[in-house]
Design a protein around this motif. Sequence first.
Motif, PDB file in Angstrom:
ATOM      1  N   CYS A  44       1.870 -18.118  55.693  1.00 48.46           N
ATOM      2  CA  CYS A  44       2.532 -17.230  54.607  1.00 48.46           C
ATOM      3  C   CYS A  44       2.892 -18.283  53.571  1.00 48.46           C
ATOM      4  CB  CYS A  44       3.420 -16.078  55.005  1.00 48.46           C
ATOM      5  SG  CYS A  44       3.886 -15.096  53.642  1.00 48.46           S
ATOM      6  N   THR A  45       2.082 -17.859  52.333  1.00 46.85           N
ATOM      7  CA  THR A  45       2.498 -18.908  51.314  1.00 46.85           C
ATOM      8  C   THR A  45       3.581 -18.321  50.315  1.00 46.85           C
ATOM      9  OG1 THR A  45       0.613 -17.990  49.950  1.00 46.85           O
ATOM     10  CG2 THR A  45       0.287 -19.858  51.081  1.00 46.85           C
ATOM     11  N   SER A  46       3.814 -16.934  50.435  1.00 46.54           N
ATOM     12  CA  SER A  46       4.615 -16.334  49.653  1.00 46.54           C
ATOM     13  C   SER A  46       4.994 -14.849  50.058  1.00 46.54           C
ATOM     14  CB  SER A  46       4.254 -16.022  47.902  1.00 46.54           C
ATOM     15  OG  SER A  46       5.122 -15.200  47.276  1.00 46.54           O
ATOM     16  N   PHE A  48       6.855 -12.825  48.211  1.00 45.21           N
ATOM     17  CA  PHE A  48       7.061 -12.045  47.312  1.00 45.21           C
ATOM     18  C   PHE A  48       6.226 -10.999  46.724  1.00 45.21           C
ATOM     19  CE2 PHE A  48      10.237 -15.561  46.781  1.00 45.21           C
ATOM     20  CZ  PHE A  48      11.550 -15.009  47.390  1.00 45.21           C
ATOM     21  N   SER A  49       5.031 -11.131  47.374  1.00 48.99           N
ATOM     22  CA  SER A  49       4.014 -10.123  46.878  1.00 48.99           C
ATOM     23  C   SER A  49       3.393  -9.063  48.060  1.00 48.99           C
ATOM     24  CB  SER A  49       2.777 -10.978  46.145  1.00 48.99           C
ATOM     25  OG  SER A  49       2.275 -11.893  47.177  1.00 48.99           O
ATOM     26  N   PRO A  52       1.136 -10.032  51.340  1.00 48.62           N
ATOM     27  CA  PRO A  52       1.396 -11.519  51.174  1.00 48.62           C
ATOM     28  C   PRO A  52       0.145 -12.455  51.305  1.00 48.62           C
ATOM     29  CG  PRO A  52       2.152 -10.788  53.273  1.00 48.62           C
ATOM     30  CD  PRO A  52       1.728  -9.394  52.521  1.00 48.62           C
TER      31      PRO A  52
END
Length: 162
Positions: A44-46, A48-49, A52
């Motif tokens: 998982c790279t982020s 916050f969205s 993800p």
Amino acid sequence: MLMMNEKIKAREVELTGLDGEDLGIMPRDEALALAKANKADLVCTSLFSSPPPCKLVSRGMAKQEAAKEKKGQKPASGPIKVKEFRLTVHIEEHDYDTKLSQMQRLLESGKAVQPIIRIQGKEGDAARKLLERLIHDLAGKGTKETGIQVSGKQATVKLLPV
């Protein structure tokens, strides 16, 4: 923190393939199956969205990259360490030279120094003169952050490395 494989809790993920190709949005379980089939990790790279963004990374490479990235970061530059030096107005020349060389060494290594001179009675002017002499002798190594402060029982100045 690195989120990978089963630790990713989202139902759906936006997936990027091993070669950077966009594989679109798919269920997490399907993405995990794809990762296992390609002998890769789902990373998982982020967080916050939604959904993800995740990518497939060759097995074991994700942890190595995270370690490299962590190693490359500079340590948080906190406050500069300040070393206090206690002196008296009636310091002998040899002792003055010793303290001076210690302060020079610390300033050269990037630490701040703060000479403190204890005052008794009417030694305020003598203490100020001694601090001015110290500032003059350390001129190449450090600059004063504060002016000379003379109060009740002590006189002090703080010197920062150049």
